[in-house]
Design an enzyme around this catalytic site. Sequence first.
Site, PDB file in Angstrom:
ATOM      1  N   ASN A   1      -7.686 -26.221  -3.656  1.00 40.51           N
ATOM      2  CA  ASN A   1      -9.062 -25.688  -3.652  1.00 40.51           C
ATOM      3  C   ASN A   1      -9.443 -25.066  -2.319  1.00 40.51           C
ATOM      4  O   ASN A   1     -10.434 -25.422  -1.699  1.00 40.51           O
ATOM      5  CB  ASN A   1     -10.073 -26.783  -4.059  1.00 40.51           C
ATOM      6  CG  ASN A   1     -10.106 -27.960  -3.103  1.00 40.51           C
ATOM      7  OD1 ASN A   1      -9.106 -28.276  -2.468  1.00 40.51           O
ATOM      8  ND2 ASN A   1     -11.250 -28.615  -3.000  1.00 40.51           N
TER       9      ASN A   1
ATOM     10  N   HIS B   1      -9.529 -33.236 -12.288  1.00 41.75           N
ATOM     11  CA  HIS B   1     -10.746 -33.781 -11.683  1.00 41.75           C
ATOM     12  C   HIS B   1     -11.660 -34.137 -12.854  1.00 41.75           C
ATOM     13  O   HIS B   1     -12.244 -33.247 -13.478  1.00 41.75           O
ATOM     14  CB  HIS B   1     -11.410 -32.755 -10.750  1.00 41.75           C
ATOM     15  CG  HIS B   1     -12.641 -33.285 -10.089  1.00 41.75           C
ATOM     16  ND1 HIS B   1     -12.714 -33.518  -8.734  1.00 41.75           N
ATOM     17  CD2 HIS B   1     -13.834 -33.675 -10.607  1.00 41.75           C
ATOM     18  CE1 HIS B   1     -13.916 -34.027  -8.443  1.00 41.75           C
ATOM     19  NE2 HIS B   1     -14.616 -34.117  -9.568  1.00 41.75           N
TER      20      HIS B   1
ATOM     21  N   HIS C   1     -14.003 -32.437   6.180  1.00 41.67           N
ATOM     22  CA  HIS C   1     -15.049 -31.435   6.431  1.00 41.67           C
ATOM     23  C   HIS C   1     -15.536 -31.680   7.851  1.00 41.67           C
ATOM     24  O   HIS C   1     -15.557 -32.822   8.305  1.00 41.67           O
ATOM     25  CB  HIS C   1     -16.244 -31.628   5.481  1.00 41.67           C
ATOM     26  CG  HIS C   1     -15.934 -31.338   4.048  1.00 41.67           C
ATOM     27  ND1 HIS C   1     -15.926 -30.068   3.521  1.00 41.67           N
ATOM     28  CD2 HIS C   1     -15.621 -32.161   3.028  1.00 41.67           C
ATOM     29  CE1 HIS C   1     -15.631 -30.118   2.232  1.00 41.67           C
ATOM     30  NE2 HIS C   1     -15.430 -31.386   1.910  1.00 41.67           N
TER      31      HIS C   1
ATOM     32  N   HIS D   1      -2.626 -37.059  -3.748  1.00 41.13           N
ATOM     33  CA  HIS D   1      -3.815 -36.177  -3.820  1.00 41.13           C
ATOM     34  C   HIS D   1      -4.336 -35.989  -2.402  1.00 41.13           C
ATOM     35  O   HIS D   1      -4.962 -36.876  -1.836  1.00 41.13           O
ATOM     36  CB  HIS D   1      -4.905 -36.808  -4.702  1.00 41.13           C
ATOM     37  CG  HIS D   1      -6.120 -35.950  -4.868  1.00 41.13           C
ATOM     38  ND1 HIS D   1      -6.614 -35.577  -6.094  1.00 41.13           N
ATOM     39  CD2 HIS D   1      -6.957 -35.385  -3.963  1.00 41.13           C
ATOM     40  CE1 HIS D   1      -7.693 -34.828  -5.944  1.00 41.13           C
ATOM     41  NE2 HIS D   1      -7.923 -34.702  -4.645  1.00 41.13           N
TER      42      HIS D   1
ATOM     43  N   HIS E   1      -6.071 -33.094   0.536  1.00 46.00           N
ATOM     44  CA  HIS E   1      -6.607 -31.789   0.952  1.00 46.00           C
ATOM     45  C   HIS E   1      -6.187 -31.530   2.401  1.00 46.00           C
ATOM     46  O   HIS E   1      -6.626 -32.244   3.298  1.00 46.00           O
ATOM     47  CB  HIS E   1      -8.133 -31.777   0.857  1.00 46.00           C
ATOM     48  CG  HIS E   1      -8.638 -32.016  -0.531  1.00 46.00           C
ATOM     49  ND1 HIS E   1      -8.895 -31.003  -1.417  1.00 46.00           N
ATOM     50  CD2 HIS E   1      -8.897 -33.171  -1.199  1.00 46.00           C
ATOM     51  CE1 HIS E   1      -9.302 -31.503  -2.566  1.00 46.00           C
ATOM     52  NE2 HIS E   1      -9.309 -32.827  -2.472  1.00 46.00           N
ATOM     53  N   LEU E   2      -5.363 -30.511   2.604  1.00 43.25           N
ATOM     54  CA  LEU E   2      -4.950 -30.169   3.977  1.00 43.25           C
ATOM     55  C   LEU E   2      -5.727 -28.984   4.516  1.00 43.25           C
ATOM     56  O   LEU E   2      -5.660 -28.700   5.707  1.00 43.25           O
ATOM     57  CB  LEU E   2      -3.449 -29.857   4.029  1.00 43.25           C
ATOM     58  CG  LEU E   2      -2.494 -31.052   4.030  1.00 43.25           C
ATOM     59  CD1 LEU E   2      -1.045 -30.556   4.091  1.00 43.25           C
ATOM     60  CD2 LEU E   2      -2.776 -32.005   5.178  1.00 43.25           C
ATOM     61  N   ARG E   3      -6.436 -28.257   3.625  1.00 45.41           N
ATOM     62  CA  ARG E   3      -7.204 -27.068   4.052  1.00 45.41           C
ATOM     63  C   ARG E   3      -6.295 -26.000   4.652  1.00 45.41           C
ATOM     64  O   ARG E   3      -5.116 -25.954   4.381  1.00 45.41           O
ATOM     65  CB  ARG E   3      -8.321 -27.457   5.048  1.00 45.41           C
ATOM     66  CG  ARG E   3      -9.134 -28.680   4.680  1.00 45.41           C
ATOM     67  CD  ARG E   3      -9.898 -28.522   3.386  1.00 45.41           C
ATOM     68  NE  ARG E   3     -10.890 -29.595   3.262  1.00 45.41           N
ATOM     69  CZ  ARG E   3     -11.401 -29.984   2.100  1.00 45.41           C
ATOM     70  NH1 ARG E   3     -11.031 -29.415   0.968  1.00 45.41           N
ATOM     71  NH2 ARG E   3     -12.301 -30.933   2.062  1.00 45.41           N
TER      72      ARG E   3
ATOM     73  N   HIS F   1      -8.204 -39.546  -8.781  1.00 48.18           N
ATOM     74  CA  HIS F   1      -9.252 -40.290  -8.065  1.00 48.18           C
ATOM     75  C   HIS F   1     -10.264 -40.934  -9.017  1.00 48.18           C
ATOM     76  O   HIS F   1     -11.452 -40.634  -8.983  1.00 48.18           O
ATOM     77  CB  HIS F   1      -9.957 -39.424  -7.000  1.00 48.18           C
ATOM     78  CG  HIS F   1     -10.350 -38.037  -7.407  1.00 48.18           C
ATOM     79  ND1 HIS F   1     -11.012 -37.752  -8.561  1.00 48.18           N
ATOM     80  CD2 HIS F   1     -10.163 -36.850  -6.788  1.00 48.18           C
ATOM     81  CE1 HIS F   1     -11.223 -36.450  -8.624  1.00 48.18           C
ATOM     82  NE2 HIS F   1     -10.710 -35.883  -7.569  1.00 48.18           N
TER      83      HIS F   1
ATOM     84  N   LYS G   1      -3.667 -28.052 -11.283  1.00 46.70           N
ATOM     85  CA  LYS G   1      -4.898 -28.819 -11.127  1.00 46.70           C
ATOM     86  C   LYS G   1      -6.027 -28.192 -11.922  1.00 46.70           C
ATOM     87  O   LYS G   1      -6.299 -26.989 -11.796  1.00 46.70           O
ATOM     88  CB  LYS G   1      -5.269 -28.843  -9.632  1.00 46.70           C
ATOM     89  CG  LYS G   1      -6.593 -29.493  -9.325  1.00 46.70           C
ATOM     90  CD  LYS G   1      -6.495 -31.004  -9.349  1.00 46.70           C
ATOM     91  CE  LYS G   1      -7.870 -31.641  -9.260  1.00 46.70           C
ATOM     92  NZ  LYS G   1      -8.050 -32.499  -8.109  1.00 46.70           N
TER      93      LYS G   1
ATOM     94  N   ASP H   1      -7.097 -38.559  -1.635  1.00 47.04           N
ATOM     95  CA  ASP H   1      -8.189 -37.585  -1.664  1.00 47.04           C
ATOM     96  C   ASP H   1      -8.792 -37.430  -0.269  1.00 47.04           C
ATOM     97  O   ASP H   1      -9.996 -37.203  -0.140  1.00 47.04           O
ATOM     98  CB  ASP H   1      -9.267 -37.956  -2.695  1.00 47.04           C
ATOM     99  CG  ASP H   1     -10.191 -36.794  -3.013  1.00 47.04           C
ATOM    100  OD1 ASP H   1      -9.870 -35.659  -2.627  1.00 47.04           O
ATOM    101  OD2 ASP H   1     -11.237 -37.028  -3.635  1.00 47.04           O
TER     102      ASP H   1
ATOM    103  N   LEU I   1     -16.836 -36.818  -4.012  1.00 43.77           N
ATOM    104  CA  LEU I   1     -16.837 -36.677  -5.467  1.00 43.77           C
ATOM    105  C   LEU I   1     -15.476 -37.053  -6.022  1.00 43.77           C
ATOM    106  O   LEU I   1     -14.467 -36.679  -5.418  1.00 43.77           O
ATOM    107  CB  LEU I   1     -17.189 -35.237  -5.862  1.00 43.77           C
ATOM    108  CG  LEU I   1     -18.652 -34.889  -5.577  1.00 43.77           C
ATOM    109  CD1 LEU I   1     -18.879 -33.390  -5.738  1.00 43.77           C
ATOM    110  CD2 LEU I   1     -19.595 -35.672  -6.491  1.00 43.77           C
TER     111      LEU I   1
HETATM  112  C1  NCD Z   1     -12.924 -32.645  -2.255  1.00 41.99           C
HETATM  113  C2  NCD Z   1     -12.929 -31.547  -1.214  1.00 41.99           C
HETATM  114  O1  NCD Z   1     -13.689 -31.644  -0.255  1.00 41.99           O
HETATM  115  O2  NCD Z   1     -12.140 -30.612  -1.345  1.00 41.99           O
HETATM  116  N1  NCD Z   1     -14.094 -33.451  -2.076  1.00 41.99           N
HETATM  117  C3  NCD Z   1     -14.264 -34.721  -2.480  1.00 41.99           C
HETATM  118  O3  NCD Z   1     -15.355 -35.258  -2.320  1.00 41.99           O
HETATM  119  N2  NCD Z   1     -13.279 -35.397  -3.012  1.00 41.99           N
HETATM  120  C4  NCD Z   1     -12.830 -32.043  -3.597  1.00 41.99           C
HETATM  121  C5  NCD Z   1     -12.434 -33.011  -4.651  1.00 41.99           C
HETATM  122  O4  NCD Z   1     -11.316 -33.525  -4.652  1.00 41.99           O
HETATM  123  O5  NCD Z   1     -13.252 -33.255  -5.532  1.00 41.99           O
HETATM  124 ZN    ZN Z   2      -9.711 -34.101  -3.931  1.00 41.57          ZN
END
Ligand code: NCD
Ligand code: ZN
Length: 347
Positions: A40, A138, A253, A12, A14-16, A176, A101, A249, A221
Amino acid sequence: MRITLRRPDDWHLHLRDGDMLAAVVEASATRFARALIMPNLIPPVVTGADAKRYRQRIEEALQNAGVDSGFTALMTLYLTEDTVAQDVLNAANDGTVLAVKLYPAGATTNSASGVASIDRVMPVLEMMADNDIMLCIHGEVTDPSIDIFDREARFIDTVLDPLRKRLPELRIVMEHITTGDAAQYVSESERNLAASITTHHLMINRNHMLAGGIRPHYYCLPIVKREEHRQALVKVATGTDNRFFLGTDSAPHTRTAKLSECGCAGVFSAANTLECLATVFDEACALDRLEAFTSANGANWYGLPLNNQSITLEKRSEELPCPPPIAVGDDLLVAFDPARPIFWHLV
Ligand code: NCD
Ligand code: ZN
């Protein structure tokens, strides 16, 4: 002391996109063999064509960063109420995506296009069950009247359990997990359910975030819970049930977005996650279980071969420094602070 593990996978991540992708891709790609990439983005990765293009951008970012580690980005699709079952099936069949997802609408960062009613996505979920396509969830309800600390437990009773009864053949990952309730629910399930656990939820509880000052970098989250929940997660992560595996996860940011009047949820843990996990498993006298959690259980669950490469971690007398902030455009990205000294180092 040293331990050698199969090269880990991150189930899991997030690479953006854009500048952030360029800033973070190396941290994961040099450590992990494979990662399941969350969809996302804004706009989200909804179709097979979106996923192909996003994977291409990830590969370009790897090239630009000069990373040649054999990293594989495993793609996911963002389930919406307009998702077309045939498009998902095609993307799964041609190897573009590994999973779909489900974000409850409004549950987390960039989840506005998520699912408000399971009924409306039943045709897609039925097709997935028939074709053995994994659903990653999620697991939080979004009803504003439900306390944020109760949203995961409530999701199990009101959404996940009914869905599993309705479609028992659908294979689901509860992603998560953050509560003893979820750990127990997965442990007691008979089949077709597994769970990923993040590094930070194994290390911090809500006091770390809220006692003695508010620490926005720990806000994520699902939100971190009480210490007893953290302990329940450590118990299953270090235990012998192979349905629990690592999904960091890691969710970058910018510092500005985190330290704002309405700060973003997400912890960037990719750069020190393995050293942190060695610490958690060492504290639990379970270093012999670390490889299963980081490098085997997830691959076995997804039906993928185990990695052949290995990594080595070493416990030293000097502390591992917290990874320095990474520049993102003219902003910074702050790494996860494990809230205790770390003596494990990646060799
Ligand atoms: C994730 C995100 O920033 O994309 N944030 C997080 O707090 N985990 C989104 C997610 O996986 O819920
Ligand atoms: Zn996530």
